[in-house]
Design an enzyme around this catalytic site. Sequence first.
Site, short mmCIF file in Angstrom:
data_model
loop_
_atom_site.label_atom_id
_atom_site.label_comp_id
_atom_site.label_asym_id
_atom_site.label_seq_id
_atom_site.Cartn_x
_atom_site.Cartn_y
_atom_site.Cartn_z
N ARG A 1 0.78 -1.24 0.00
CA ARG A 1 0.00 0.00 0.00
C ARG A 1 0.81 1.28 0.00
O ARG A 1 0.27 2.34 -0.29
CB ARG A 1 -0.97 -0.01 1.19
N ARG B 1 -5.38 -1.97 -6.32
CA ARG B 1 -6.14 -2.43 -5.14
C ARG B 1 -7.46 -1.68 -4.99
O ARG B 1 -8.40 -2.17 -4.39
CB ARG B 1 -5.24 -2.24 -3.93
N ASP C 1 -0.52 -14.15 -0.06
CA ASP C 1 -0.50 -14.00 1.40
C ASP C 1 -0.28 -15.37 2.02
O ASP C 1 -0.67 -16.39 1.45
CB ASP C 1 -1.81 -13.40 1.91
N TYR D 1 -2.68 -18.36 13.32
CA TYR D 1 -3.84 -17.73 12.66
C TYR D 1 -5.04 -18.67 12.67
O TYR D 1 -6.18 -18.25 12.86
CB TYR D 1 -3.50 -17.33 11.22
O1 CP3 Z 1 6.37 -9.50 0.57
C1 CP3 Z 1 5.59 -9.29 -0.39
O2 CP3 Z 1 5.54 -8.22 -1.00
C2 CP3 Z 1 4.73 -10.43 -0.85
C3 CP3 Z 1 3.38 -10.42 -0.43
C4 CP3 Z 1 3.05 -10.74 1.02
C5 CP3 Z 1 1.90 -10.21 1.66
N1 CP3 Z 1 1.79 -10.80 2.88
C6 CP3 Z 1 0.97 -9.24 1.07
C7 CP3 Z 1 -0.03 -8.56 1.91
C8 CP3 Z 1 3.66 -11.61 1.93
C9 CP3 Z 1 4.96 -12.38 1.78
C10 CP3 Z 1 2.84 -11.64 3.09
C11 CP3 Z 1 3.16 -12.49 4.25
C12 CP3 Z 1 2.33 -12.38 5.46
N2 CP3 Z 1 0.99 -12.17 5.54
C13 CP3 Z 1 2.82 -12.58 6.77
C14 CP3 Z 1 4.24 -12.95 7.13
C15 CP3 Z 1 5.17 -11.81 7.02
C16 CP3 Z 1 4.89 -10.68 7.95
O3 CP3 Z 1 4.66 -9.58 7.46
O4 CP3 Z 1 4.96 -10.91 9.17
C17 CP3 Z 1 1.76 -12.43 7.65
C18 CP3 Z 1 1.84 -12.53 9.16
C19 CP3 Z 1 0.59 -12.19 6.88
C20 CP3 Z 1 -0.80 -12.02 7.37
C21 CP3 Z 1 -1.36 -10.73 6.99
N3 CP3 Z 1 -1.71 -10.36 5.71
C22 CP3 Z 1 -1.69 -9.67 7.85
C23 CP3 Z 1 -1.47 -9.66 9.35
C24 CP3 Z 1 -2.25 -8.66 7.06
C25 CP3 Z 1 -2.87 -7.40 7.55
C26 CP3 Z 1 -1.89 -6.36 7.85
C27 CP3 Z 1 -1.74 -5.45 6.68
O5 CP3 Z 1 -0.61 -5.08 6.36
O6 CP3 Z 1 -2.78 -5.08 6.11
C28 CP3 Z 1 -2.20 -9.09 5.70
C29 CP3 Z 1 -2.64 -8.34 4.52
C30 CP3 Z 1 -1.64 -8.14 3.42
N4 CP3 Z 1 -0.75 -9.08 2.96
C31 CP3 Z 1 -1.48 -6.96 2.63
C32 CP3 Z 1 -0.47 -7.22 1.69
C33 CP3 Z 1 0.03 -6.30 0.60
C34 CP3 Z 1 -2.31 -5.69 2.75
C35 CP3 Z 1 -3.63 -5.97 2.07
C36 CP3 Z 1 -4.25 -4.80 1.40
O7 CP3 Z 1 -3.86 -4.43 0.26
O8 CP3 Z 1 -5.18 -4.24 1.98
#
Ligand code: CP3
Length: 346
Positions: free
Chosen positions: A31, A40, A76, A153
């Site tokens: 974002r 998005r 994700d 989770y």
């Molecule tokens: O690294 C990258 O660019 C690849 C994409 C990627 C995402 N999530 C995209 C995402 C990867 C590798 C992840 C891993 C992920 N997802 C983890 C492990 C790494 C870390 O950051 O600790 C975890 C714990 C998650 C679970 C998750 N997904 C959470 C807790 C959230 C909400 C928090 C947030 O940032 O919104 C997500 C959503 C998420 N995953 C987004 C993105 C780009 C945001 C979604 C959106 O566009 O609204």
Amino acid sequence: MTAEPSQLFLRACLRLPVARTPVWMMRQAGRYLPAYRAVRGKVSFLELCKTPDLACEVTLQPIRELGVDAAILFSDILVPVEAMGMELRFTEEHGPELPVPVRSAADVHRLRVVDADAELGFVMQAVRQIRAGLPPAVPLIGFSGAPFTLATYMVEGGTSKNFVDTKRMMWGDPAAARRLLERITEQVVGYLTAQVRAGCQALQLFDTWAGILSPDDFDRWARPFAARVLGQVRAAAPGVPLIYYVNGSGAILERLRDIGADVLGIDWKQDLAEARARLGDGVGVQGNLDPVALFAPLAEVEARVRAILDANAKRPGHVFNLGHGVLPGTPVEAVKMMVDTVKTYG
Ligand code: CP3
């Protein structure tokens, strides 16, 4: 798979000599990038993950805009959890939500282990399209959540602060907890090996929450399952670098040294030189700028990036990264300063 790779990122992962330190960022497609927000704005997060054309587009954005040295598949860690049979949604306020959590042996029994090519074909299609769209010098990283982190989770039903339900299950019904971790392990191995067949050239296993465990519980509930994933994927995909990331690993670093990864992700709460001294020369490191440092004045960003490179002191096996994912609202100029500083560091 036995010839030495030429790409900087893969060479650094394998602790081979490099002309300069490679750099990429966890959550680099996200974002903080206006181009990501534009895509998005039209689809939900899960639709984005499930539409290969769009997942490909946002994966390539940071390569084009920032010039990072590796791409990471846009998806994700919870996508395969949905395929295992759990309902999943993402909300703006709470992030991921699994409204029917796994709490008992019967709940575990209902989970499926699916064929990743068949049930997660949209991921494999995205991998093929991304690989085709990337320059040869930029490797594609695939990833999965590690068993313990995915289990948190699944048991909590979302993000958690104290992980009470997870620990209650570990200690109150250890057989069910172990069975859950075993099922996830099997799913993760199948998912990661399918990603390699589709074109991923390195893999990162995210054990983000394993740092909330005591060392003894880490040895019981996180380490064996992560080690099994790494060992089985290594056997199925020899030569593919494996990265293992835990947020908050400072107290358990020695326990990670021989877990079976080529590279360990290091968070920013530890000193990189000290981490390397504790780990020795048998494993590489990835990190470790504080993601919040990117909100500092540009001169401070540059100084902190240089301090990390100085701390590594030219030892082989360093991939520059943040200590955790890039945050929404991060100024793009600061990210560019970080990337350019790594690339021009003498
Ligand atoms: O690294 C990258 O660019 C690849 C994409 C990627 C995402 N999530 C995209 C995402 C990867 C590798 C992840 C891993 C992920 N997802 C983890 C492990 C790494 C870390 O950051 O600790 C975890 C714990 C998650 C679970 C998750 N997904 C959470 C807790 C959230 C909400 C928090 C947030 O940032 O919104 C997500 C959503 C998420 N995953 C987004 C993105 C780009 C945001 C979604 C959106 O566009 O609204």
